[in-house]
Write an enzyme that holds these catalytic residues in place. Structure first.
Site, mmCIF file in Angstrom:
data_model
loop_
_atom_site.group_PDB
_atom_site.id
_atom_site.type_symbol
_atom_site.label_atom_id
_atom_site.label_comp_id
_atom_site.label_asym_id
_atom_site.label_seq_id
_atom_site.Cartn_x
_atom_site.Cartn_y
_atom_site.Cartn_z
ATOM 1 N N PRO A 1 -11.579 73.908 -41.229
ATOM 2 C CA PRO A 1 -10.520 74.856 -41.585
ATOM 3 C C PRO A 1 -9.765 74.502 -42.858
ATOM 4 O O PRO A 1 -8.933 75.293 -43.317
ATOM 5 C CB PRO A 1 -9.586 74.806 -40.370
ATOM 6 C CG PRO A 1 -9.807 73.452 -39.776
ATOM 7 C CD PRO A 1 -11.257 73.138 -40.015
ATOM 8 N N TYR B 1 -0.568 71.295 -48.309
ATOM 9 C CA TYR B 1 -1.652 70.445 -47.821
ATOM 10 C C TYR B 1 -1.341 69.015 -48.262
ATOM 11 O O TYR B 1 -1.108 68.783 -49.456
ATOM 12 C CB TYR B 1 -2.993 70.853 -48.424
ATOM 13 C CG TYR B 1 -3.508 72.218 -48.024
ATOM 14 C CD1 TYR B 1 -4.465 72.341 -47.020
ATOM 15 C CD2 TYR B 1 -3.068 73.372 -48.657
ATOM 16 C CE1 TYR B 1 -4.968 73.584 -46.664
ATOM 17 C CE2 TYR B 1 -3.565 74.621 -48.306
ATOM 18 C CZ TYR B 1 -4.511 74.718 -47.313
ATOM 19 O OH TYR B 1 -5.006 75.954 -46.964
ATOM 20 N N LYS C 1 -11.586 79.094 -44.834
ATOM 21 C CA LYS C 1 -12.748 79.934 -45.085
ATOM 22 C C LYS C 1 -13.385 80.534 -43.834
ATOM 23 O O LYS C 1 -14.265 81.392 -43.951
ATOM 24 C CB LYS C 1 -13.822 79.126 -45.836
ATOM 25 C CG LYS C 1 -13.432 78.788 -47.251
ATOM 26 C CD LYS C 1 -13.339 80.025 -48.115
ATOM 27 C CE LYS C 1 -12.617 79.785 -49.417
ATOM 28 N NZ LYS C 1 -11.398 80.533 -49.569
#
Length: 390
Positions: free
Chosen positions: A293, A201, A297
């Site tokens: 997103p 990420y 979850k």
């Protein structure tokens, strides 16, 4: 037709509920507006919490997931030049996540239903729940031009954000909370080797990026784009170039590229409807809530709804107790709001918000500095990422 539970929606939440009820000896019928091929064509999430993998085991549909899924012990999170690996296994006392696409989960559930000739009615038009405020609810639908009726004890709305279930709730009975973000995710799926064995990420000056995967040879990437972006304005080459910039030089050097086999833009919003029960109609999954997103979850939160809902229905039939049904909404919403908070926090940490400018950038960097220096902060992140207990 008469059944015990009518389920509206044959996505993963509706099919998982149906499978769990079947294994408990409870009769149900599933109604789906779309065709099976359409349901399987939807590309969605790919990170499964341990709670969901356990439910798939309980439902008897976990064999292929264990053969082909990719267990992940951690992931990397980056803001600016700060890169931090979150060691999920170490920080949570052994818990991990499973990378296995939502499409694959749906296919496994469909195969299980087909093997027992389950009652799923695809391409059911004009589905309408009726009389759920009393003791004799029913669902009507059109099929091949003819009107049909299903009498039931309960109706479970698993038909998504745009479905009929929530829209059927009486006016004034629902409280809705929503935050719409000024950007979306442009996603690309390609037969290219993933850039890393774990997810990355990243928040770059030009926006968010995520390096993910579906297998050792199938990669899934995302980049942040403004609301209203036309997916056709982005060529594959433009996306790969932007990913190399946002993910950094080290990832760019390792990145394999290839033609896209799917390309789409998903808007981001946070949404919760309260309550989730209206007499004998219960909402579950995207029919009751949406999360960005970023925290992985969406599917997992739907699964936790199904955990509470299936348990409540099984308790009703096996023990003649309505305690679980009476508390379904309260129990589900308590976990939903925690997941909403986590997804909102991950989104604010990792995306560029044009209206916040330099201040937001410094807050994001301070958040990363704190994460990097505090095991307690990392534990909090990790335990939310692997999934809070049901």
């Amino acid at each position: 037709m008469r059944t015990q539970v009518a389920i509206i929606g044959a996505g993963p939440s509706g099919l998982l509920l149906s499978q769990l009820l079947y294994r408990a000896g409870i009769d149900c019928v599933v109604l789906e507006h779309r065709s099976p091929d359409y349901v399987l064509s939807r590309i969605r999430a790919g990170v499964l919490e341990q709670g969901l993998t356990g439910m798939l085991e309980e439902a008897g549909v976990a064999d292929r997931m264990h053969r082909e899924g990719l267990p992940h012990d951690g992931f990397t999170i980056a803001v600016g030049e700060t890169r931090l690996r979150i060691d999920l296994k170490d920080l949570t006392g052994g818990k991990t996540v499973m990378v296995y696409g939502q499409t694959e989960v749906t296919k496994d559930l469909m195969d299980a239903h087909a093997s027992r000739d389950a009652k799923i009615i695809y391409q059911a038009d004009d589905v309408i729940p009726h009389d759920f405020d009393g003791n004799s609810p029913k669902v009507t639908y059109l099929k091949d031009g003819q009107r049909h009726e299903i009498l039931c004890d309960f109706i479970c709305g698993c038909d998504g954000y745009h479905g009929i279930s929530r829209k059927s709730v009486p006016e004034g009975a629902l409280t809705e909370y929503e935050k719409v973000y000024p950007f979306g995710w442009l996603g690309i799926l390609s037969y290219a080797k993933p850039v890393d064995h774990e997810l990355i990420y990243a928040n770059h000056d030009t926006g968010f990026a995520l390096a993910s995967m579906r297998s050792h040879t199938l990669s899934r990437y995302y980049i942040q784009v403004p609301t209203g972006t036309d997916v056709n304005a982005w060529s594959d080459e433009m996306i790969w170039d932007e990913l190399k910039i946002r993910l950094g030089a080290e990832a760019a050097e390792r990145m394999e590229t290839g033609p896209s086999i799917e390309k789409s833009i998903a808007p981001l919003r946070s949404y919760v409807a309260e309550p989730l029960r209206f007499g004998r109609l219960m909402l579950a999954g995207d029919a009751g809530h949406i999360v960005p997103p970023t925290g992985a979850k969406g599917l997992n939160l739907a699964a936790s709804d199904i955990h509470y809902l299936s348990g409540a229905l099984i308790e009703h039939y096996a023990e003649k107790s309505d305690a679980g049904i009476d508390h379904y909404s309260q129990r589900a919403l308590a976990r939903i709001w925690k997941a909403e908070r986590f997804s909102w926090w991950m989104t604010t940490l990792l995306h560029q918000f044009p209206e916040l400018g330099a201040f937001n950038a410094r807050i994001q960097q301070a958040d990363m500095d704190y994460l990097a220096s505090s095991r307690a902060a990392q534990v909090s992140l990790a335990e939310n990422y692997v999934g809070l207990p049901y």
